[in-house]
Design an enzyme around this catalytic site. Structure first.
Site, PDB file in Angstrom:
ATOM      1  N   LYS A 239       0.843  -1.189   0.000  1.00  0.00           N
ATOM      2  CA  LYS A 239       0.000   0.000   0.000  1.00  0.00           C
ATOM      3  C   LYS A 239       0.885   1.247   0.000  1.00  0.00           C
ATOM      4  O   LYS A 239       1.980   1.250   0.577  1.00  0.00           O
ATOM      5  CB  LYS A 239      -0.869   0.058   1.262  1.00  0.00           C
ATOM      6  CG  LYS A 239      -1.934  -1.003   1.394  1.00  0.00           C
ATOM      7  CD  LYS A 239      -2.673  -0.812   2.717  1.00  0.00           C
ATOM      8  CE  LYS A 239      -3.684  -1.916   2.971  1.00  0.00           C
ATOM      9  NZ  LYS A 239      -4.859  -1.788   2.104  1.00  0.00           N
ATOM     10  N   ARG A 313      -9.966 -11.919   2.744  1.00  0.00           N
ATOM     11  CA  ARG A 313     -10.858 -12.997   2.301  1.00  0.00           C
ATOM     12  C   ARG A 313     -10.157 -14.352   2.339  1.00  0.00           C
ATOM     13  O   ARG A 313     -10.807 -15.386   2.456  1.00  0.00           O
ATOM     14  CB  ARG A 313     -11.401 -12.687   0.909  1.00  0.00           C
ATOM     15  CG  ARG A 313     -10.385 -12.667  -0.195  1.00  0.00           C
ATOM     16  CD  ARG A 313     -10.861 -11.896  -1.412  1.00  0.00           C
ATOM     17  NE  ARG A 313     -10.947 -10.468  -1.127  1.00  0.00           N
ATOM     18  CZ  ARG A 313     -11.394  -9.574  -2.000  1.00  0.00           C
ATOM     19  NH1 ARG A 313     -11.811  -9.964  -3.192  1.00  0.00           N
ATOM     20  NH2 ARG A 313     -11.442  -8.293  -1.673  1.00  0.00           N
TER      21      ARG A 313
END
Length: 459
Positions: A239, A313
């Protein structure tokens, strides 16, 4: 912990007035302050507070309920009194419906939260409110206590809230309510077939783990699964710096299911509770998972990693497969999962997904009762091909950028065998101070679920 003022304690009145009530009140009981309130511009707007002077100092205060339009635009307006009144014991005076009184009291408790663990000088004690007659104080206190726990966990910085510290908080919660708790840590995850939890967390020197809690021996089974990414660098798909500033909150799903578990156990609801938290740190090192790696899950499905920043996830998938091994359970997952959910509904709404219409109706009703707004989004079967990369069974980060929250929920659904399943894609953060919701960590959906449980589980 949140508390009410003792019923027999001396207290000052907080006069609750609507714009329609104000003229009659000023012409009657409030006549002594009519000139003062008129001169100060008090018009009973939502959350507008004025202190009332008396011969011996403070005689009380007034607060406005605002118009119906104002109330529709914002929850917990009366909670502004907590900051204005600062200290002392108070009681509500005025005509309020049961729902309005409940909102006022819950808002007061939530606005009384303080996070000062890192401050040299603790914040001042908030004012206390007496519980109005006819309200269920135990449920209100349980909801506030659960929210306090959630906020504390999210607000704690990642240097002090890594996977091990989250485990300590998890075990402390279990111990407080007589639940059992266990953890599978590090390479034991591989030995016990949780390969994707291990893959996400192995790059950190703070070992990944799966936390499990069980409470209750009778009634229907409810399994809560919360994403516990204690910090998310994005992995090798790193990020940017600005994108990491809020990533201590990436365990907000874990914090929220722990808060909900506290509510359930404190209220002794007649159910069997199971809580699963995969706790990891998504870091960068030579052992980090790589883009285009193919991982094998606990369920046997293979997953191509097309973005290492779509790690939540992956850990949830192993935990949900494990949860589904007890097929009678109703399963609920909560996660700070996608930016797409924020683009869709903003920070104040928690979108949820379920194929079960009865669950959806119960959750929607619970949201209204608990002043905890949620919004149902579709598990749109036509988008299933978007999560199938061809080289593996599933893709953790479909290209194209469309329907990101839906495709993430569809991905998770592949690992759930129970027909009674709901997934919440929460934000876990309040960007700026709001009534009863200070800037920082926040739970979403827990109160909605607490009120939905009786209908969902037929309690």
């Amino acid at each position: 912990m949140p508390a009410f003022a003792p019923a027999d304690a001396p207290s000052l009145p907080l006069h609750v007035l609507s714009p329609d009530d104000l003229p009659d009140w000023l012409g009657g009981p409030g006549g002594a302050w009519a000139a003062w309130l008129t001169a100060s511009g008090f018009e009973a707007g939502l959350g507008d507070v004025r202190l009332l002077p008396g011969p011996k100092g403070l005689a009380g205060a007034v607060i406005g309920t605002g118009t119906a339009k104002e109330r529709a635009r914002g929850r917990f307006g009366l909670a502004k009194a907590v900051a204005a009144l600062r200290t002392g014991d108070w009681h509500l005076s005025g005509t309020l419906t049961e729902a309005a009184a409940k909102e006022a009291v819950l808002g007061w408790l939530l606005a009384s939260y303080r996070f000062d663990a890192y401050r040299g000088t603790p914040a001042a004690e908030p004012p206390r409110l007496k519980l109005p007659e006819g309200l269920d104080g135990e449920t209100l206190l349980a909801m506030a206590a659960g929210e306090y726990l959630t906020r504390d966990l999210i607000n704690t910085p990642a240097n002090d809230m890594g996977p091990e510290a989250l485990q300590e908080a998890f075990f402390a919660l279990a111990d407080a309510y007589g639940a059992s708790a266990s953890a599978i840590v590090g390479d034991d995850l591989l030995a016990q077939n949780f390969p994707m939890i291990h893959a996400v967390g192995r790059a950190s020197d703070r070992a990944p783990r799966l936390l499990e809690m069980r409470w209750g021996s009778e009634g229907p089974q409810l399994t809560l699964v919360g994403k516990g990414v204690c910090f998310d660098t994005g992995g090798l798909d790193l990020k940017p710096s600005a994108g990491m500033l809020l990533m201590k909150k990436d365990m907000g799903g874990a914090a929220t299911v722990m808060g909900l578990a506290l509510m359930i156990m404190r209220l002794a609801l007649p159910l069997r509770l199971r809580v699963l938290v995969p706790a990891v740190e998504n870091s960068v090192s030579g052992s980090a998972m790589r883009p285009r790696d193919i991982l094998r899950s606990r369920k046997g499905l293979t997953v191509e990693v097309n973005n290492t920043d779509a790690e939540g996830r992956l850990i949830l998938a192993d935990a949900l497969a494990y949860a589904s091994e007890e097929p009678e359970a109703t399963i609920i997952s909560m996660a700070t999962l996608t930016g797409a959910a924020r683009v869709a509904v903003g920070p104040d709404l928690a979108p949820f997904f379920t194929d079960d219409a009865e669950m959806a109706a119960a959750i929607a009703a619970g949201a209204a009762t608990g002043f905890d707004p949620v919004w149902r989004l579709p598990l749109w079967d036509a988008y299933e091909p978007m999560i199938e990369p061809g080289i593996a069974d599933l893709d953790n980060a479909p290209s194209g950028g469309f329907a990101g929250a839906i495709t993430a929920a569809l991905f998770l659904r592949r690992f759930v065998d129970s027909p009674r399943y709901a997934h919440f894609d929460i934000y876990g953060h309040v960007p700026a101070d709001l009534p009863a919701r200070p800037k920082g960590g926040a739970g979403q959906g827990a109160r909605a679920l607490l009120y939905a449980l009786p209908q969902m589980l037929d309690l």
